[in-house]
Write a protein that holds these residues in place. Structure first.
Motif, PDB file in Angstrom:
ATOM      1  N   GLY A  16       0.806  -1.215   0.000  1.00 14.04           N
ATOM      2  CA  GLY A  16       0.000   0.000   0.000  1.00 14.04           C
ATOM      3  C   GLY A  16       0.835   1.259   0.000  1.00 14.04           C
ATOM      4  O   GLY A  16       2.065   1.225  -0.132  1.00 14.04           O
ATOM      5  N   PHE A  63      -4.960   2.893   4.787  1.00 14.95           N
ATOM      6  CA  PHE A  63      -4.843   1.554   4.210  1.00 14.95           C
ATOM      7  C   PHE A  63      -4.881   0.482   5.291  1.00 14.95           C
ATOM      8  O   PHE A  63      -5.584  -0.530   5.174  1.00 14.95           O
ATOM      9  N   ASP A  74      -9.299   6.212  -0.931  1.00 16.56           N
ATOM     10  CA  ASP A  74      -8.260   5.462  -1.631  1.00 16.56           C
ATOM     11  C   ASP A  74      -8.680   4.069  -2.072  1.00 16.56           C
ATOM     12  O   ASP A  74      -7.951   3.431  -2.826  1.00 16.56           O
ATOM     13  N   PHE A  75      -9.837   3.585  -1.619  1.00 13.95           N
ATOM     14  CA  PHE A  75     -10.285   2.246  -1.984  1.00 13.95           C
ATOM     15  C   PHE A  75     -11.749   2.288  -2.406  1.00 13.95           C
ATOM     16  O   PHE A  75     -12.523   3.112  -1.908  1.00 13.95           O
TER      17      PHE A  75
END
Length: 449
Positions: free
Chosen positions: A130, A140, A168-169
């Motif tokens: 990550g 993360f 971010d995801f």
């Protein structure tokens, strides 16, 4: 007396068993372990590493070398992330090991480059791939300690879940779904996405997420402002295919980090190379690529700018004379293909040109190419550990040395054989002369007295 002896022996055995349990379960039986959770990065070595790993459910370990520049830049990021991770409901501890000093110990975990990060979950190591900036690293790692599927009981809970998940995801929210339907997939893809089930929600949620019936699974990428809706069927492989296809944005910007995300995706990769991915023309093209990706889910679409990554562009024979934008289909190994008649895009009507490119690719009107050597080798070297490169160079050197020694031995043997042959010739010549002289001195008709 014998009964007393057996009783004492039994008590001793019970005491030993109790001590063993205390050592095996330090977090639950013993009063404390020697490693505090105070937000500082732990310094570990071969003497206390196993004890630390067994003391924490989650521990991120940085295998570093003191002379490594990347390690020096990473260290303050880990220092900043450590206190934030220590405050989680399920704390994550950060530790570091001087893998250069303790090389033999580090080899247990196949450390071949610096820095290498591994997260140990209940003692089992997993490669950390990550982000390494403090805030992104925290975001993360929070996924590792979160529930596989979060159960949301209200609109407020939905909004809070989305906010805490970050950008971010990808995020999956199942509205009106049973948790059991998605639990196995959530466990399988936990490291790549957030999963939740909204059991209670209002009509406002349906308007906000743009779905009109249930059950529905909503997928969205906050960073790329992309959203997809899946109404089923929820059996067989349909659900997992939807999840897999939405793990990546419709058109992904290519860099060192995003390339790693493609490792587990077996789809072909449509790669568009532009001059500068941030200029206005490229941004318009990226929107068209997203539309094409939405209609061609069996392919992955990506792009990068020569200005942003010139070395990578060299591997596809892109130079100053190349007309850009250029589209190719890459297998993410050593081969890629060009579509005949669609080697590059003009500025006008690029949407139609992209369609013709995809049509030509599917019909097989392609030319196969091999990635150029020097630049691609450099690119590979940037992805593998430097120690691996050293080992390869060392082995090549040893092989060349063996070849040199073998050749020298062969030359020496040839010289020896040549000298021995020369001596044999001289000896044979001397013997012939002596025999000739003897024949002249003694003739058959002569007699000795």
């Amino acid at each position: 007396m014998q009964h007393i002896y057996h009783l004492l022996l039994l008590l001793l055995m019970l005491a030993c068993a109790l001590l063993s349990l205390l050592q095996l379960c330090p977090t639950s039986w013993a009063s404390s372990h020697p490693f505090p959770i105070d937000g500082r990065v732990l310094e570990l070595d071969e003497s206390n590493f196993d004890s630390a790993i067994s003391s924490f459910d989650y521990i991120l370990v940085d295998f570093y070398a003191p002379w490594c520049g990347h390690c020096k830049r990473l260290a303050p990021q880990l220092d900043a992330a450590a206190p934030l991770l220590a405050k989680l409901d399920k704390p994550i501890v950060i530790a570091k090991v001087d893998a250069d000093k303790f090389r033999r110990f580090a080899s247990r975990f196949e450390i071949d480059g610096f820095p290498t990060l591994k997260i140990f979950i209940h003692g089992v190591p997993i490669e950390y791939v990550g982000p390494r900036k403090a805030d992104l690293l925290v975001q993360f790692l929070k996924k590792f300690v979160a529930p596989d599927v979060s159960i949301l009981e209200s609109d407020v809970a939905v909004n809070s879940f989305v906010e805490n998940a970050g950008t971010d995801f990808p995020i999956y929210i199942g509205f009106g779904m049973n948790e059991s339907i998605i639990s196995e997939i959530a466990i399988k893809y936990k490291k790549k996405a957030w999963f939740s089930i909204a059991k209670e929600f209002s009509d406002d949620m349906m308007i906000a997420y743009d779905f009109d019936k249930v059950p529905a699974l909503i997928s969205f990428h906050p960073k790329y402002n992309e959203r997809s809706i899946f109404y089923g069927p929820f059996e067989d492989n349909f659900l997992e295919d939807f999840v897999k296809q939405n793990l990546l944005p419709l058109s992904i910007p290519i860099n060192y980090d995003t390339l790693k995300l493609l490792n587990d995706d077996d789809r072909k990769f449509v790669l568009t190379i532009v001059e500068d991915e941030t200029d206005e023309k490229s941004l318009k093209l990226i929107k068209l690529l997203r539309a094409a990706a939405s209609a061609n889910r069996d392919l992955v679409f990506g792009y990068f700018g020569v200005k942003q990554w010139e070395d990578f562009a060299d591997t596809f024979e892109v130079n100053k004379k190349t007309k850009l934008p250029k589209m190719i289909v890459w297998d993410r190994n050593e081969e890629y293909v060009l579509v005949v008649g669609s080697e590059s895009l003009d500025e006008e009507d690029q949407g139609s040109q992209i369609s013709r490119f995809l049509e030509g690719y599917r019909e097989g009107r392609t030319v196969q190419k091999t990635i150029s050597g020097p630049s691609f080798i450099g690119f590979l070297n940037s992805l593998i550990g430097i120690r691996t490169v050293y080992i390869i160079v060392f082995l090549v050197g040893v092989f060349m040395l063996i070849q040199h020694i073998t050749k020298q031995d062969d030359d020496d043997n040839d010289n020896d054989n040549h000298q021995r042959g020369k001596h044999r010739v001289e000896d044979d010549a001397s013997g012939s002369v002596a025999q000739s002289e003897s024949r002249q001195a003694y003739q058959p008709g002569d007699k000795e007295d």
